[in-house]
Design a protein around this motif. Structure first.
Motif, PDB file in Angstrom:
ATOM      1  N   UNK A  26       0.897  -1.323  -0.037  1.00 14.30           N
ATOM      2  CA  UNK A  26       0.096  -0.153   0.031  1.00 14.30           C
ATOM      3  C   UNK A  26       0.872   1.389  -0.134  1.00 14.30           C
ATOM      4  N   UNK A  27       0.451   2.407  -0.450  1.00 18.47           N
ATOM      5  CA  UNK A  27       1.116   3.592  -0.572  1.00 18.47           C
ATOM      6  C   UNK A  27      -0.062   4.683  -0.446  1.00 18.47           C
ATOM      7  N   UNK A  28       0.457   5.972   0.076  1.00 22.72           N
ATOM      8  CA  UNK A  28      -0.201   7.200   0.313  1.00 22.72           C
ATOM      9  C   UNK A  28       0.714   8.166   0.020  1.00 22.72           C
ATOM     10  N   UNK A  29       0.156   9.300  -0.815  1.00 20.82           N
ATOM     11  CA  UNK A  29       0.883  10.488  -1.100  1.00 20.82           C
ATOM     12  C   UNK A  29       0.031  11.449  -1.032  1.00 20.82           C
ATOM     13  N   UNK A  30       0.961  12.720  -0.504  1.00 24.89           N
ATOM     14  CA  UNK A  30       0.050  14.075  -0.420  1.00 24.89           C
ATOM     15  C   UNK A  30       1.039  15.123  -0.933  1.00 24.89           C
ATOM     16  N   UNK A  33      -4.925  17.952   0.656  1.00 27.53           N
ATOM     17  CA  UNK A  33      -5.988  17.007   1.175  1.00 27.53           C
ATOM     18  C   UNK A  33      -6.368  15.877   0.095  1.00 27.53           C
ATOM     19  N   UNK A  34      -5.905  15.995  -1.059  1.00 28.77           N
ATOM     20  CA  UNK A  34      -6.333  15.022  -2.324  1.00 28.77           C
ATOM     21  C   UNK A  34      -5.253  13.961  -1.999  1.00 28.77           C
ATOM     22  N   UNK A  35      -5.251  12.905  -1.509  1.00 27.30           N
ATOM     23  CA  UNK A  35      -4.239  11.770  -1.263  1.00 27.30           C
ATOM     24  C   UNK A  35      -4.641  10.907  -2.500  1.00 27.30           C
ATOM     25  N   UNK A  36      -3.160  10.534  -2.593  1.00 23.90           N
ATOM     26  CA  UNK A  36      -3.251   9.382  -3.754  1.00 23.90           C
ATOM     27  C   UNK A  36      -2.957   8.095  -3.002  1.00 23.90           C
ATOM     28  N   UNK A  37      -4.161   7.288  -2.978  1.00 27.81           N
ATOM     29  CA  UNK A  37      -4.216   6.069  -2.220  1.00 27.81           C
ATOM     30  C   UNK A  37      -4.012   4.854  -3.206  1.00 27.81           C
ATOM     31  N   UNK A  38      -3.296   4.007  -2.527  1.00 29.36           N
ATOM     32  CA  UNK A  38      -3.072   2.688  -3.609  1.00 29.36           C
ATOM     33  C   UNK A  38      -2.882   1.528  -2.957  1.00 29.36           C
ATOM     34  N   UNK A  39      -3.512   0.297  -3.220  1.00 33.94           N
ATOM     35  CA  UNK A  39      -3.194  -0.781  -2.379  1.00 33.94           C
ATOM     36  C   UNK A  39      -3.238  -1.992  -3.571  1.00 33.94           C
ATOM     37  N   UNK A  40      -2.437  -3.050  -3.198  1.00 32.74           N
ATOM     38  CA  UNK A  40      -2.248  -4.242  -4.197  1.00 32.74           C
ATOM     39  C   UNK A  40      -2.254  -5.375  -3.370  1.00 32.74           C
ATOM     40  N   UNK A  41      -2.985  -6.370  -3.601  1.00 35.89           N
ATOM     41  CA  UNK A  41      -3.152  -7.748  -2.709  1.00 35.89           C
ATOM     42  C   UNK A  41      -2.764  -8.820  -3.795  1.00 35.89           C
ATOM     43  N   UNK A  80      -5.285 -11.383  -7.820  1.00 35.75           N
ATOM     44  CA  UNK A  80      -4.914 -10.186  -7.731  1.00 35.75           C
ATOM     45  C   UNK A  80      -5.918  -9.204  -7.515  1.00 35.75           C
ATOM     46  N   UNK A  81      -5.769  -8.203  -6.345  1.00 29.79           N
ATOM     47  CA  UNK A  81      -6.770  -7.063  -6.362  1.00 29.79           C
ATOM     48  C   UNK A  81      -6.081  -5.668  -6.230  1.00 29.79           C
ATOM     49  N   UNK A  82      -6.529  -4.792  -7.206  1.00 30.32           N
ATOM     50  CA  UNK A  82      -5.818  -3.623  -7.069  1.00 30.32           C
ATOM     51  C   UNK A  82      -6.786  -2.230  -6.781  1.00 30.32           C
ATOM     52  N   UNK A  83      -6.650  -1.455  -6.003  1.00 31.66           N
ATOM     53  CA  UNK A  83      -7.409  -0.536  -5.691  1.00 31.66           C
ATOM     54  C   UNK A  83      -6.767   0.898  -5.815  1.00 31.66           C
ATOM     55  N   UNK A  84      -7.001   1.992  -6.398  1.00 34.67           N
ATOM     56  CA  UNK A  84      -6.481   3.169  -6.483  1.00 34.67           C
ATOM     57  C   UNK A  84      -7.391   4.287  -6.523  1.00 34.67           C
ATOM     58  N   UNK A  85      -7.017   5.100  -5.894  1.00 31.56           N
ATOM     59  CA  UNK A  85      -7.604   6.600  -5.905  1.00 31.56           C
ATOM     60  C   UNK A  85      -6.644   7.738  -6.257  1.00 31.56           C
ATOM     61  N   UNK A  86      -6.754   8.517  -7.141  1.00 36.86           N
ATOM     62  CA  UNK A  86      -5.958   9.526  -7.678  1.00 36.86           C
ATOM     63  C   UNK A  86      -6.864  10.761  -8.362  1.00 36.86           C
ATOM     64  N   UNK A  87      -7.036  11.720  -7.651  1.00 37.07           N
ATOM     65  CA  UNK A  87      -8.015  12.643  -8.124  1.00 37.07           C
ATOM     66  C   UNK A  87      -7.577  13.078  -9.523  1.00 37.07           C
ATOM     67  N   UNK A  88      -6.260  13.189  -9.898  1.00 35.76           N
ATOM     68  CA  UNK A  88      -5.792  13.794 -11.212  1.00 35.76           C
ATOM     69  C   UNK A  88      -6.292  12.877 -12.225  1.00 35.76           C
TER      70      UNK A  88
END
Length: 306
Positions: free
Chosen positions: A227-231, A238-246, A261-269
């Motif tokens: 997992x990762x988080x970027x600000x 406040x617009x965090x870039x969140x990622x998870x991989x399993x 495999x499961x990948x989740x991503x939130x990136x406002x850009x």
């Protein structure tokens, strides 16, 4: 006769000494370098004939490799990760569609300053191999991505915590992040956060946190979580870039396994919605594990025993 044997004995001694040094060098190398990885080739197929329930003939494949190369000696820790994957599915009447496409490379060097704690610096690159299209990767639809479009390059420094081979967490209060869009068709304002039409990159600077946890659920069943988080300090922190991989790996035998495999991503850009990707495959897998000498706690390597 004895005089004739003396040169032979001397040469033999030199040869044995050199051989011992060579073997010692190989042994020393094995102790400081660890190579753990998995090579996979997953296949799936379905065929129909006069089947009233309906369905379309299809065949698909997915190939990938996942490697962790670690150098650990004294206070030095250098970890390198290589993740590559690509897959396609061909369905009758629909054509060929991409089902998996990932390039993920990272390196991180640390110098231990306290037990299990390291001052560290590293870099990572994420992108894909081939173009992606709207409407299920239909090549007749609008192109939405390509190789290095986007491509994400991170470089930063911080602190790494690594108590054993199964858990690593890195915090970088100072991290530079570049978003590259090298496909000219996609270089217009608003795509991937680009400020102006024709821009090929976007620079951000902020906080990056990453973590990796390997869990052995039971014999031959393992789960690797990352997992990762970027600000971005410079714009909308406040617009965090969140990622998870399993990656759930279920080994059937030495060469056959099932991967989920499961990948989740939130990136406002990219898009102001949570992105999800899931794959399942059964096929060939070959593990590489030269890591058992690397740690005093041998249980640290049980997550990927052959």
């Amino acid at each position: 006769m004895k005089r004739k044997l003396i040169p032979f004995i001397v040469l033999l001694g030199i040869h044995l000494s050199a051989q011992e040094k060579s073997e010692a060098a190989v042994s020393d190398t094995a102790k400081v370098w660890s190579i753990q990885g998995q090579n996979t080739l997953m296949l799936n197929q379905a065929a129909f004939s006069n089947w009233v329930g309906g369905g379309a003939n299809n065949v698909g494949w997915l190939a990938g490799l996942n490697y962790n190369l670690t150098y650990e000696k004294g206070k030095d820790l250098w970890e390198n990760i290589i993740i590559l994957g690509y897959g396609q599915n061909n369905t009758k009447g629909v054509g060929t569609r991409k089902t998996q496409d990932v390039i993920n490379l990272s390196t991180n060097y640390g110098r231990e300053f306290a037990k299990n704690w390291y001052i560290s610096a590293g870099a990572s690159l994420q992108t894909q191999f081939a173009p992606g299209y709207a409407d299920g990767n239909n090549p007749d639809a609008a192109k939405i991505s390509n190789f290095m479009a986007p491509g994400y390059l991170n470089m930063g420094a911080g602190v790494t915590y690594r108590p054993n081979d199964n858990f690593t967490a890195t915090i970088r209060p100072a991290n530079a992040r570049w978003t590259f869009v090298l496909d000219k068709d996609l270089q217009y304002k608003g795509i991937y956060g680009l400020k102006n039409d024709g821009d090929s990159s976007l620079f951000q600077f902020g906080f990056l946190g990453t973590a990796m946890y390997k869990l052995k659920i039971m014999d031959n069943i393992t789960l690797i979580n990352t997992g990762s988080v970027f600000s971005n300090y410079l714009d909308h922190p406040e617009r965090l870039v969140l990622a998870y991989s399993g990656i759930l790996n279920m080994k059937i035998n030495k060469f056959i396994s099932t991967n989920v495999t499961l990948d989740l991503l939130y990136d406002h850009n990219q898009i102001a919605k949570t992105q999800l990707k899931q794959t399942l495959g059964v096929g060939f897998a070959y593990n590489v594990d030269n890591g058992r000498k690397r740690s005093e706690n041998k249980e640290n390597q049980t997550w990927m025993k052959k």
